[in-house]
Motif scaffolding. Sequence first.
Motif, short mmCIF file in Angstrom:
data_model
loop_
_atom_site.label_atom_id
_atom_site.label_comp_id
_atom_site.label_asym_id
_atom_site.label_seq_id
_atom_site.Cartn_x
_atom_site.Cartn_y
_atom_site.Cartn_z
N GLU A 1 36.46 77.12 44.64
CA GLU A 1 36.69 77.01 45.86
C GLU A 1 36.39 75.59 46.44
N ASN A 2 35.64 74.85 45.79
CA ASN A 2 35.39 73.29 46.08
C ASN A 2 36.67 72.57 45.92
N TYR A 3 37.28 72.95 44.83
CA TYR A 3 38.59 72.23 44.51
C TYR A 3 39.58 72.36 45.62
N LYS A 4 39.59 73.90 45.92
CA LYS A 4 40.71 74.03 47.35
C LYS A 4 40.43 73.20 48.41
N ARG A 5 39.08 73.31 48.86
CA ARG A 5 38.79 72.38 49.98
C ARG A 5 38.92 70.82 49.72
N ARG A 6 38.75 70.29 48.53
CA ARG A 6 38.97 68.83 48.38
C ARG A 6 40.47 68.67 48.42
N LEU A 7 41.40 69.57 48.11
CA LEU A 7 42.98 69.42 47.97
C LEU A 7 43.26 69.41 49.61
N GLU A 8 42.80 70.47 50.13
CA GLU A 8 43.10 70.44 51.64
C GLU A 8 42.61 69.14 52.44
N ARG A 9 41.33 68.63 52.01
CA ARG A 9 41.28 67.43 52.78
C ARG A 9 41.89 66.57 52.60
N GLU A 10 42.42 66.26 51.20
CA GLU A 10 43.26 65.41 50.83
C GLU A 10 44.75 65.36 51.28
N ARG A 11 45.14 66.48 51.65
CA ARG A 11 46.41 66.61 52.23
C ARG A 11 46.35 66.12 53.63
N ALA A 12 45.40 66.53 54.22
CA ALA A 12 45.15 66.42 55.84
C ALA A 12 45.22 64.73 56.08
N THR A 13 44.18 64.11 55.13
CA THR A 13 44.05 62.69 55.07
C THR A 13 45.51 62.12 54.74
N ALA A 14 46.30 62.52 53.73
CA ALA A 14 47.38 61.78 53.55
C ALA A 14 48.55 62.01 54.59
N LEU A 15 48.53 63.12 55.13
CA LEU A 15 49.28 63.13 56.39
C LEU A 15 49.09 62.24 57.60
N LYS A 16 47.54 62.10 57.64
CA LYS A 16 47.26 61.28 58.96
C LYS A 16 47.54 59.85 58.65
N GLU B 1 51.63 59.14 58.67
CA GLU B 1 52.21 59.13 60.06
C GLU B 1 51.64 57.46 60.58
N GLU B 2 50.67 57.17 60.22
CA GLU B 2 50.12 55.83 60.63
C GLU B 2 50.90 54.66 59.89
N ASN B 3 51.46 54.91 58.87
CA ASN B 3 52.31 53.85 58.17
C ASN B 3 53.68 54.09 58.85
N VAL B 4 54.22 55.28 59.05
CA VAL B 4 55.44 55.29 59.97
C VAL B 4 55.50 54.74 61.03
N LEU B 5 54.25 54.59 61.84
CA LEU B 5 54.26 54.13 63.30
C LEU B 5 54.04 52.61 63.15
N LYS B 6 53.39 52.00 62.02
CA LYS B 6 53.29 50.65 61.81
C LYS B 6 54.76 50.12 61.55
N GLU B 7 55.48 50.78 60.96
CA GLU B 7 56.80 50.33 60.38
C GLU B 7 57.87 50.28 61.62
N LEU B 8 57.49 51.23 62.50
CA LEU B 8 58.40 51.65 63.81
C LEU B 8 57.99 50.46 64.91
N LEU B 9 56.79 49.89 64.75
CA LEU B 9 56.22 48.81 65.88
C LEU B 9 57.29 47.73 65.87
N PRO B 10 57.53 47.02 64.90
CA PRO B 10 58.37 45.83 65.29
C PRO B 10 59.76 46.02 65.70
N VAL B 11 60.48 47.49 65.43
CA VAL B 11 61.68 47.92 65.80
C VAL B 11 61.45 48.14 67.24
N VAL B 12 60.68 48.91 67.88
CA VAL B 12 60.29 49.30 69.23
C VAL B 12 60.02 47.93 69.85
#
Length: 109
Positions: free
Chosen positions: A70-85, A88-99
């Motif tokens: 159960e702890n393993y599943k929670r940790r994976l879910e937290r890591e996925r949420a962090t990775a998605l967050k 998105e941040e990296n994509v936005l940083k790359e788009l800023l100069p273009v905008v």
Amino acid sequence: MSKRDNVKETQDVGLEADEVPEPEEVLEPEAVEEDAAAQEEVEEGDTVEKLKDELAAEKDKFLRKAAEFENYKRRLERERATALKYAEENVLKELLPVVDNLERALEHF
């Protein structure tokens, strides 16, 4: 067997006639069976206690593994949420100069 035969047999083994055990003095099969049954109950009791201890140990191991999973599943879910967050941040940083460049281009028109 007559008493005379009995005396003769006892004399052959070196016992006197009055030393021959009476049938009442000999352990009865029921008493032997009761002793054996009591011994088996003690052994079964020890076996039951041993099995209960083993079961408790295995149950504890199982519960620990379930909690660990159960702890393993929670940790994976937290890591996925962090990775998605941060993805998105990296994509936005790359788009800023273009905008920024697009905004500058639109200002010149």
